[in-house]
Scaffold this motif. Structure first.
Motif, PDB file in Angstrom:
ATOM      1  N   CYS A  61       0.820  -1.223   0.000  1.00 39.18           N
ATOM      2  CA  CYS A  61       0.000   0.000   0.000  1.00 39.18           C
ATOM      3  C   CYS A  61       0.850   1.268   0.000  1.00 39.18           C
ATOM      4  O   CYS A  61       0.328   2.359  -0.222  1.00 39.18           O
ATOM      5  CB  CYS A  61      -0.952   0.006   1.191  1.00 39.18           C
ATOM      6  SG  CYS A  61      -0.136   0.223   2.789  1.00 39.18           S
ATOM      7  N   GLY A  62       2.153   1.150   0.258  1.00 40.10           N
ATOM      8  CA  GLY A  62       3.034   2.321   0.249  1.00 40.10           C
ATOM      9  C   GLY A  62       3.603   2.695   1.595  1.00 40.10           C
ATOM     10  O   GLY A  62       4.241   3.744   1.742  1.00 40.10           O
ATOM     11  N   LYS A  63       3.430   1.824   2.599  1.00 38.91           N
ATOM     12  CA  LYS A  63       3.901   2.145   3.957  1.00 38.91           C
ATOM     13  C   LYS A  63       5.421   2.321   3.992  1.00 38.91           C
ATOM     14  O   LYS A  63       5.937   3.309   4.533  1.00 38.91           O
ATOM     15  CB  LYS A  63       3.502   1.038   4.941  1.00 38.91           C
ATOM     16  CG  LYS A  63       2.018   0.757   5.032  1.00 38.91           C
ATOM     17  CD  LYS A  63       1.677  -0.183   6.178  1.00 38.91           C
ATOM     18  CE  LYS A  63       2.378  -1.533   6.089  1.00 38.91           C
ATOM     19  NZ  LYS A  63       1.942  -2.337   4.926  1.00 38.91           N
ATOM     20  N   THR A  64       6.145   1.354   3.434  1.00 37.26           N
ATOM     21  CA  THR A  64       7.605   1.400   3.505  1.00 37.26           C
ATOM     22  C   THR A  64       8.162   2.548   2.677  1.00 37.26           C
ATOM     23  O   THR A  64       9.146   3.188   3.072  1.00 37.26           O
ATOM     24  CB  THR A  64       8.199   0.058   3.046  1.00 37.26           C
ATOM     25  OG1 THR A  64       7.765  -0.974   3.942  1.00 37.26           O
ATOM     26  CG2 THR A  64       9.724   0.095   3.065  1.00 37.26           C
ATOM     27  N   THR A  65       7.556   2.827   1.539  1.00 38.04           N
ATOM     28  CA  THR A  65       7.986   3.978   0.735  1.00 38.04           C
ATOM     29  C   THR A  65       7.844   5.266   1.538  1.00 38.04           C
ATOM     30  O   THR A  65       8.709   6.145   1.487  1.00 38.04           O
ATOM     31  CB  THR A  65       7.174   4.068  -0.558  1.00 38.04           C
ATOM     32  OG1 THR A  65       7.329   2.860  -1.309  1.00 38.04           O
ATOM     33  CG2 THR A  65       7.633   5.239  -1.414  1.00 38.04           C
ATOM     34  N   THR A  66       6.769   5.375   2.295  1.00 34.91           N
ATOM     35  CA  THR A  66       6.562   6.555   3.141  1.00 34.91           C
ATOM     36  C   THR A  66       7.690   6.694   4.159  1.00 34.91           C
ATOM     37  O   THR A  66       8.214   7.789   4.383  1.00 34.91           O
ATOM     38  CB  THR A  66       5.210   6.458   3.865  1.00 34.91           C
ATOM     39  OG1 THR A  66       4.164   6.319   2.905  1.00 34.91           O
ATOM     40  CG2 THR A  66       4.958   7.696   4.715  1.00 34.91           C
ATOM     41  N   SER A  67       8.080   5.573   4.769  1.00 32.48           N
ATOM     42  CA  SER A  67       9.166   5.627   5.751  1.00 32.48           C
ATOM     43  C   SER A  67      10.482   6.032   5.090  1.00 32.48           C
ATOM     44  O   SER A  67      11.269   6.782   5.668  1.00 32.48           O
ATOM     45  CB  SER A  67       9.311   4.275   6.458  1.00 32.48           C
ATOM     46  OG  SER A  67       9.812   3.280   5.583  1.00 32.48           O
ATOM     47  N   ARG A  68      10.724   5.573   3.864  1.00 32.61           N
ATOM     48  CA  ARG A  68      11.960   5.924   3.160  1.00 32.61           C
ATOM     49  C   ARG A  68      11.981   7.405   2.789  1.00 32.61           C
ATOM     50  O   ARG A  68      13.053   8.036   2.795  1.00 32.61           O
ATOM     51  CB  ARG A  68      12.128   5.054   1.912  1.00 32.61           C
ATOM     52  CG  ARG A  68      12.443   3.592   2.243  1.00 32.61           C
ATOM     53  CD  ARG A  68      12.585   2.755   0.969  1.00 32.61           C
ATOM     54  NE  ARG A  68      13.652   3.249   0.112  1.00 32.61           N
ATOM     55  CZ  ARG A  68      14.942   2.982   0.294  1.00 32.61           C
ATOM     56  NH1 ARG A  68      15.339   2.240   1.316  1.00 32.61           N
ATOM     57  NH2 ARG A  68      15.848   3.456  -0.540  1.00 32.61           N
ATOM     58  N   ILE A  69      10.827   7.964   2.479  1.00 32.19           N
ATOM     59  CA  ILE A  69      10.751   9.404   2.194  1.00 32.19           C
ATOM     60  C   ILE A  69      11.111  10.200   3.445  1.00 32.19           C
ATOM     61  O   ILE A  69      11.877  11.173   3.392  1.00 32.19           O
ATOM     62  CB  ILE A  69       9.342   9.777   1.707  1.00 32.19           C
ATOM     63  CG1 ILE A  69       9.065   9.181   0.319  1.00 32.19           C
ATOM     64  CG2 ILE A  69       9.143  11.291   1.707  1.00 32.19           C
ATOM     65  CD1 ILE A  69       9.813   9.826  -0.817  1.00 32.19           C
ATOM     66  N   VAL A  70      10.568   9.784   4.605  1.00 28.60           N
ATOM     67  CA  VAL A  70      10.849  10.481   5.861  1.00 28.60           C
ATOM     68  C   VAL A  70      12.322  10.365   6.233  1.00 28.60           C
ATOM     69  O   VAL A  70      12.921  11.307   6.777  1.00 28.60           O
ATOM     70  CB  VAL A  70       9.949   9.933   6.987  1.00 28.60           C
ATOM     71  CG1 VAL A  70      10.354  10.496   8.345  1.00 28.60           C
ATOM     72  CG2 VAL A  70       8.482  10.259   6.703  1.00 28.60           C
ATOM     73  N   LEU A  71      12.948   9.231   5.923  1.00 29.00           N
ATOM     74  CA  LEU A  71      14.364   9.014   6.236  1.00 29.00           C
ATOM     75  C   LEU A  71      15.302   9.688   5.231  1.00 29.00           C
ATOM     76  O   LEU A  71      16.523   9.602   5.369  1.00 29.00           O
ATOM     77  CB  LEU A  71      14.666   7.509   6.256  1.00 29.00           C
ATOM     78  CG  LEU A  71      14.119   6.721   7.446  1.00 29.00           C
ATOM     79  CD1 LEU A  71      14.203   5.219   7.175  1.00 29.00           C
ATOM     80  CD2 LEU A  71      14.876   7.070   8.715  1.00 29.00           C
ATOM     81  N   MET A  72      14.750  10.338   4.215  1.00 30.58           N
ATOM     82  CA  MET A  72      15.529  10.948   3.130  1.00 30.58           C
ATOM     83  C   MET A  72      16.301   9.902   2.342  1.00 30.58           C
ATOM     84  O   MET A  72      17.319  10.200   1.719  1.00 30.58           O
ATOM     85  CB  MET A  72      16.499  12.025   3.658  1.00 30.58           C
ATOM     86  CG  MET A  72      15.829  13.340   4.007  1.00 30.58           C
ATOM     87  SD  MET A  72      17.009  14.662   4.417  1.00 30.58           S
ATOM     88  CE  MET A  72      17.621  15.083   2.778  1.00 30.58           C
ATOM     89  N   ALA A  73      15.808   8.660   2.352  1.00 25.83           N
ATOM     90  CA  ALA A  73      16.410   7.613   1.520  1.00 25.83           C
ATOM     91  C   ALA A  73      15.874   7.673   0.097  1.00 25.83           C
ATOM     92  O   ALA A  73      16.466   7.099  -0.815  1.00 25.83           O
ATOM     93  CB  ALA A  73      16.134   6.236   2.122  1.00 25.83           C
ATOM     94  N   GLU A  74      14.736   8.355  -0.089  1.00 26.29           N
ATOM     95  CA  GLU A  74      14.136   8.554  -1.396  1.00 26.29           C
ATOM     96  C   GLU A  74      13.674  10.002  -1.493  1.00 26.29           C
ATOM     97  O   GLU A  74      13.122  10.533  -0.532  1.00 26.29           O
ATOM     98  CB  GLU A  74      12.927   7.635  -1.607  1.00 26.29           C
ATOM     99  CG  GLU A  74      13.239   6.155  -1.671  1.00 26.29           C
ATOM    100  CD  GLU A  74      13.683   5.716  -3.049  1.00 26.29           C
ATOM    101  OE1 GLU A  74      13.705   6.561  -3.970  1.00 26.29           O
ATOM    102  OE2 GLU A  74      14.019   4.528  -3.204  1.00 26.29           O
TER     103      GLU A  74
END
Length: 343
Positions: free
Chosen positions: A62-75
């Motif tokens: 659903c996009g949960k992990t992508t959201t965490s990567r955005i917050v971590l500045m990994a993406e």
């Protein structure tokens, strides 16, 4: 002070505004061309106050992990803005980026793969310290010993390797490593899902104690609703890259509004064995984020689907104080009132 009052008086640490993250899908070996976009995040907005836990729950993909990567500045986000302490992260200088990476840490799902098996525990915990601080060997050792004790381990564990520990102990080591830089925010990506049920409560209690002691903020990514209910101050329910409902735990679990949220709660284990709960089985499969349905993305599986659900994206609105939902059942055009949406 009540939870409601504390949230209203807390300063925002992180805020996402209309964040989108699209991944291009290409075709061709020599000459590649884009054939579509996977919409992992499609206009996400939420805030994490200081000392609070914001949780995102939803099915896999659903996009949960992508959201965490955005917050971590990994993406980097495709569109939208992410703020940290009121500053847009895209404008951070090199020095601000270094300070941010010390202020935001992560604890991942698998304690077996997240720790380097060739490094002793003391080196694993001190590695972030060597990057962000200048300490003598004695100061470093003292901090490592203190962190081990904080997470319920002993200083002599610093000389051991990860394979000498159980899963719960390894996750404690991962938490100690995350705490080493004195962060303001820790991203918890399924932190207990790989652990035995008997160990999960211990780790969750530890995380709550650390939050109170150090005024930590958490972004919790999880699919287990019991974990989310226990840990959260605010919960966002995510479906196909969008947050479809958002509320405080007690409100969300006692009065779920979105049909998808109701289905998730019905599929979870009840709080008490004698608790009666109507089983809700959703029709069909989760659509592909490469080609999501038009209108409301949930309309292909919704038992309350109406004609305009396939044509119009529902407005994300506050139905009750602090309780927001994106569903045509709660708009002026809806044929059902919120009180009648019992599955």
């Amino acid at each position: 002070m009540s939870t409601t009052d504390s949230m209203e008086s807390s300063t925002e640490l992180v805020r996402l505004e209309g964040v989108k993250k699209y991944f291009p899908v290409t075709k061709g070996l020599v000459i590649q061309h884009t054939v579509g976009m996977v919409k992992a995040m499609d206009g996400i907005s939420f805030a994490i106050p200081e000392g609070q836990t914001y949780s995102i729950v939803g099915e896999s993909g659903c996009g949960k992990t992508t959201t965490s990567r955005i917050v971590l500045m990994a993406e980097p986000p495709t569109e939208g803005q992410v703020y940290f302490q009121g500053r847009p992260m895209e404008r951070f200088s090199a020095a601000e980026q270094r300070a941010f990476r010390a202020s935001v840490q992560a604890v991942f799902q698998d304690p077996w793969s997240s720790l380097n098996p060739r490094m002793r525990v003391g080196s694993i915990i001190s590695e972030p310290l060597t990057t962000h601080q200048r300490l003598t060997k004695q100061e470093m050792k003292a901090q490592v010993n203190e962190l081990l004790e904080v997470v319920g381990l002993h200083p002599f564990h610093a000389q051991r390797y990860p394979h000498e520990f159980s899963g719960g102990q390894r996750q404690r080591i991962a938490i100690a490593r995350a705490l080493s830089t004195r962060p303001k925010l820790i991203v918890l990506d399924e932190p207990v899902s790989a652990l035995d049920v008997s160990i999960r409560a211990q780790i969750l209690n530890l995380l709550k104690e650390l939050q109170q002691t150090y005024s930590l903020s958490y972004l919790l990514i999880a699919h287990n609703l019991a974990t989310v209910r226990y840990m959260s101050h605010e919960i966002g329910v995510m479906y196909l890259g969008k947050i479809v409902e958002e509320a405080r735990p007690d409100e969300l679990f006692t009065n779920p509004l979105h049909p998808y949220t109701k289905a998730l709660i019905s599929a979870s284990l009840p709080a008490h064995p004698r608790q009666q709960r109507e089983e809700i089985v959703l029709a069909g499969e989760v659509p592909s984020p490469l080609n999501p349905p038009s209108g409301c993305a949930f309309h292909t599986r919704c038992p309350f689907v109406m004609d305009h659900c396939s044509k119009e994206i529902p407005e994300y609105r506050e139905v009750e104080q602090g309780h927001r939902v994106a569903c045509h059942l709660y708009t002026d055009r809806g044929v059902l009132s919120p009180a009648s949406t019992t599955l």
